[in-house]
Scaffold this active site. Structure first.
Site, PDB file in Angstrom:
ATOM      1  N   SER A   8       0.845  -1.194   0.000  1.00 14.54           N
ATOM      2  CA  SER A   8       0.000   0.000   0.000  1.00 14.54           C
ATOM      3  C   SER A   8       0.881   1.246   0.000  1.00 14.54           C
ATOM      4  CB  SER A   8      -0.880   0.025   1.251  1.00 14.54           C
ATOM      5  OG  SER A   8      -1.313   1.354   1.492  1.00 14.54           O
ATOM      6  N   HIS A  33      -1.305  -1.292  -4.215  1.00 13.36           N
ATOM      7  CA  HIS A  33      -2.540  -0.866  -3.539  1.00 13.36           C
ATOM      8  C   HIS A  33      -2.475   0.645  -3.335  1.00 13.36           C
ATOM      9  CE1 HIS A  33      -6.094  -1.639  -1.040  1.00 13.36           C
ATOM     10  NE2 HIS A  33      -5.591  -0.800  -0.149  1.00 13.36           N
ATOM     11  N   ASP A  35      -4.295   3.789  -1.830  1.00 16.78           N
ATOM     12  CA  ASP A  35      -5.327   4.185  -0.861  1.00 16.78           C
ATOM     13  C   ASP A  35      -5.782   5.612  -1.103  1.00 16.78           C
ATOM     14  OD1 ASP A  35      -3.757   2.208   1.644  1.00 16.78           O
ATOM     15  OD2 ASP A  35      -5.774   1.938   0.833  1.00 16.78           O
ATOM     16  N   MET A  37      -8.246   8.640  -0.097  1.00 17.43           N
ATOM     17  CA  MET A  37      -9.033   9.097   1.060  1.00 17.43           C
ATOM     18  C   MET A  37      -9.441  10.553   0.845  1.00 17.43           C
ATOM     19  SD  MET A  37      -6.764   7.489   4.161  1.00 17.43           S
ATOM     20  CE  MET A  37      -6.150   5.803   4.067  1.00 17.43           C
ATOM     21  N   HIS A  66      -8.262   1.648  -3.836  1.00 13.11           N
ATOM     22  CA  HIS A  66      -9.193   1.443  -2.718  1.00 13.11           C
ATOM     23  C   HIS A  66      -9.781   2.800  -2.372  1.00 13.11           C
ATOM     24  CE1 HIS A  66      -9.441   0.500   1.904  1.00 13.11           C
ATOM     25  NE2 HIS A  66     -10.633   0.673   1.369  1.00 13.11           N
ATOM     26  N   MET A  68     -11.673   5.152  -0.335  1.00  9.61           N
ATOM     27  CA  MET A  68     -12.245   5.456   0.969  1.00  9.61           C
ATOM     28  C   MET A  68     -12.802   6.879   0.897  1.00  9.61           C
ATOM     29  SD  MET A  68      -9.246   3.710   3.210  1.00  9.61           S
ATOM     30  CE  MET A  68      -8.126   3.785   1.819  1.00  9.61           C
ATOM     31  N   MET A 137     -11.480  -5.226   5.282  1.00  7.97           N
ATOM     32  CA  MET A 137     -10.642  -4.358   6.107  1.00  7.97           C
ATOM     33  C   MET A 137     -10.336  -5.044   7.420  1.00  7.97           C
ATOM     34  SD  MET A 137     -10.006  -1.795   4.295  1.00  7.97           S
ATOM     35  CE  MET A 137      -9.092  -0.902   5.549  1.00  7.97           C
ATOM     36  N   ASP A 175      -6.855  -6.316   4.078  1.00 10.13           N
ATOM     37  CA  ASP A 175      -6.168  -5.026   4.073  1.00 10.13           C
ATOM     38  C   ASP A 175      -6.088  -4.410   5.462  1.00 10.13           C
ATOM     39  OD1 ASP A 175      -6.971  -1.833   2.413  1.00 10.13           O
ATOM     40  OD2 ASP A 175      -5.203  -2.530   3.513  1.00 10.13           O
TER      41      ASP A 175
HETATM   42  C1  DX5 Z   1      -6.107   1.877   5.637  1.00  7.63           C
HETATM   43  C2  DX5 Z   1      -5.718   1.413   4.230  1.00  7.63           C
HETATM   44  C3  DX5 Z   1      -4.740   0.276   4.249  1.00  7.63           C
HETATM   45  C4  DX5 Z   1      -3.424   0.638   4.947  1.00  7.63           C
HETATM   46  C5  DX5 Z   1      -2.592  -0.603   5.157  1.00  7.63           C
HETATM   47  O1  DX5 Z   1      -7.220   2.718   5.556  1.00  7.63           O
HETATM   48  O2  DX5 Z   1      -6.841   1.013   3.496  1.00  7.63           O
HETATM   49  O3  DX5 Z   1      -4.489  -0.141   2.904  1.00  7.63           O
HETATM   50  O4  DX5 Z   1      -2.706   1.548   4.151  1.00  7.63           O
HETATM   51  O5  DX5 Z   1      -1.425  -0.201   5.862  1.00  7.63           O
HETATM   52  P1  DX5 Z   1      -0.805  -1.149   6.993  1.00  7.63           P
HETATM   53  O6  DX5 Z   1      -0.347  -2.394   6.284  1.00  7.63           O
HETATM   54  O7  DX5 Z   1       0.334  -0.349   7.540  1.00  7.63           O
HETATM   55  O8  DX5 Z   1      -1.897  -1.424   7.983  1.00  7.63           O
HETATM   56 ZN    ZN Z   2      -6.408   0.075   1.590  1.00 11.16          ZN
END
Ligand code: DX5
Ligand code: ZN
Length: 225
Positions: A8, A33, A35, A37, A66, A68, A137, A175
């Protein structure tokens, strides 16, 4: 088939993203991956289609976006246009989930639905046959570096059993909170893709860490771990 490792980028150094994506790719990562947000669905803001397009230019690995974000239906096409092969949206905020999944697939990308730790698998009941993957998650979304929420491992086993029982094509991704210490246990649940962020990008030698984790996943698949 060994589970694919999906580093990620949230935990990467955003000032050295191209270089560090090169490190995980060289280490054998199966996908990247990304992320996304928006500061509304989660209390954090990261990146959008523009950075995704920049990442697209530096790797051939599939981009696993992903989302969010609130109202994900408004942005799924922008991320596909930016180069995402996989786009996942949270069931908790996708008001028109079936339509959004259809849009993603119509545009030629893989459609994923995401469940927060407290959202039951039953929420997938009427959409599971229509999605390409489910992202479970194992932390509460918003930040990297959190501790894996262990009951999600049972959720992954339950979902694996459901997918096999119903003969579905759906792949399973987990994840959050995955580290070298729990990697064998996580992989042994039968998931297809494993996200890991801080456990990779937080180490001194990103490529070597990736190689180690990929080797562990191969070992689990061959029953050696
Ligand atoms: C959290 C993300 C994850 C996160 C994973 O909201 O969706 O993908 O970045 O990071 P680690 O492996 O450090 O938990
Ligand atoms: Zn994620």
């Amino acid at each position: 088939m060994a589970a694919a490792l999906a580093p990620s980028v949230l935990s990467a150094d955003f000032a050295r993203l191209g270089e560090q994506i090169g490190d995980v790719a060289a280490g054998g990562a199966g996908l990247i991956h990304v992320d996304v947000m928006d500061g509304h669905f989660v209390n954090n803001i990261t990146l959008g289609p523009a950075v995704t397009a920049a990442i697209r230019k530096v790797t051939d690995l599939p981009l696993d976006c992903h989302l969010m974000i609130e109202n994900p239906e408004r942005f799924v096409e922008a991320f596909i246009d930016a180069g995402a092969e996989m786009v996942s949206v949270h069931v908790e905020v996708a008001r028109h989930l079936h339509g959004t999944v259809q849009t993603i697939r119509k545009r030629g990308a893989k459609a994923g639905v995401v469940l927060n730790p407290a959202t039951p698998i039953s929420a997938l009941q009427d959409i599971l046959p229509d999605v390409d993957f489910v992202l479970l998650m194992s932390v509460n979304p918003g930040f990297g570096g959190q501790t894996l929420i262990r009951p999600v491992l049972d959720k992954a086993r339950q979902l694996r059993a459901m997918v096999e029982r119903d003969g579905l094509e759906c792949r399973i991704e987990i994840d959050g909170g995955v580290t070298e210490d729990n990697l064998v246990e996580v992989a042994s649940t039968g998931v297809d893709m494993i996200v890991s962020g801080s456990a990779i990008f937080g180490t001194a030698d990103i490529r070597a860490t990736t190689e180690r984790m990929v080797r562990v996943l191969a070992g689990v698949a061959e029953g050696r771990a």
